[in-house]
Design a protein around this motif. Sequence first.
Motif, PDB file in Angstrom:
ATOM      1  N   LYS A 185      35.893  37.239  46.918  1.00 42.10           N
ATOM      2  CA  LYS A 185      35.588  36.248  45.892  1.00 42.10           C
ATOM      3  C   LYS A 185      36.866  35.772  45.199  1.00 42.10           C
ATOM      4  N   LEU A 186      37.787  36.707  44.934  1.00 42.27           N
ATOM      5  CA  LEU A 186      39.068  36.316  44.332  1.00 42.27           C
ATOM      6  C   LEU A 186      39.844  35.374  45.253  1.00 42.27           C
ATOM      7  N   LYS A 187      39.843  35.675  46.553  1.00 39.18           N
ATOM      8  CA  LYS A 187      40.546  34.811  47.507  1.00 39.18           C
ATOM      9  C   LYS A 187      39.918  33.425  47.545  1.00 39.18           C
ATOM     10  N   ASP A 243      31.365  46.612  47.884  1.00 38.93           N
ATOM     11  CA  ASP A 243      31.498  45.871  46.627  1.00 38.93           C
ATOM     12  C   ASP A 243      32.952  45.468  46.370  1.00 38.93           C
ATOM     13  N   GLU A 244      33.886  46.377  46.671  1.00 38.60           N
ATOM     14  CA  GLU A 244      35.305  46.064  46.483  1.00 38.60           C
ATOM     15  C   GLU A 244      35.742  44.946  47.431  1.00 38.60           C
ATOM     16  N   GLU A 245      35.298  45.016  48.686  1.00 36.81           N
ATOM     17  CA  GLU A 245      35.634  43.950  49.640  1.00 36.81           C
ATOM     18  C   GLU A 245      35.055  42.613  49.187  1.00 36.81           C
ATOM     19  N   MET A 259      47.360  34.917  37.661  1.00 35.22           N
ATOM     20  CA  MET A 259      45.967  34.641  37.344  1.00 35.22           C
ATOM     21  C   MET A 259      45.073  34.781  38.574  1.00 35.22           C
ATOM     22  N   TYR A 260      45.566  34.327  39.718  1.00 38.72           N
ATOM     23  CA  TYR A 260      44.797  34.372  40.979  1.00 38.72           C
ATOM     24  C   TYR A 260      45.652  35.032  42.063  1.00 38.72           C
ATOM     25  N   PRO A 261      45.675  36.358  42.137  1.00 40.41           N
ATOM     26  CA  PRO A 261      46.523  37.034  43.120  1.00 40.41           C
ATOM     27  C   PRO A 261      46.025  36.775  44.541  1.00 40.41           C
ATOM     28  N   LYS A 262      46.958  36.882  45.475  1.00 36.45           N
ATOM     29  CA  LYS A 262      46.628  36.644  46.888  1.00 36.45           C
ATOM     30  C   LYS A 262      45.796  37.761  47.443  1.00 36.45           C
TER      31      LYS A 262
END
Length: 99
Positions: free
Chosen positions: A70-72, A63-65, A96-99
Amino acid sequence: MATKWDLPALELKAPVKVSPLIRFCRWSLLITGIAYGLQHNRTLTKREKEHRIQLRQKKIIWDEEQRLNKLKENRVGMLYLAKATNTKIPDNFDQMYPK
C-alpha cells in the motif's frame, strides 16, 4: 365417525426374540463407533489448532506485506499526480513516502 380413509387395525405378530450374539454384536459395534468418533474428533481438533496457529503467524507476515504494498502504491500514485499536475516534488518526499 368412520371415513373411507380409515384403515382397519392390523393384527401384529408377536415380537421375534433377537439372538444374544446379534445383540452383543450390535452393541459392540455401536460402542466401537462412538469410541472411533471421539478419537477421530480429537485428532481433527489437534490438527485444526496447529493450522490456526500457523495461520496466525502467517497473517502477521501477510499484513506487513500488504502494508508495504500500500505504501508503494501511494508513492507511485503521488508521483503520478505530481507529474500530471506539474507540481514540484518536495525535498522530503522520500521521507514521507519511502521506497
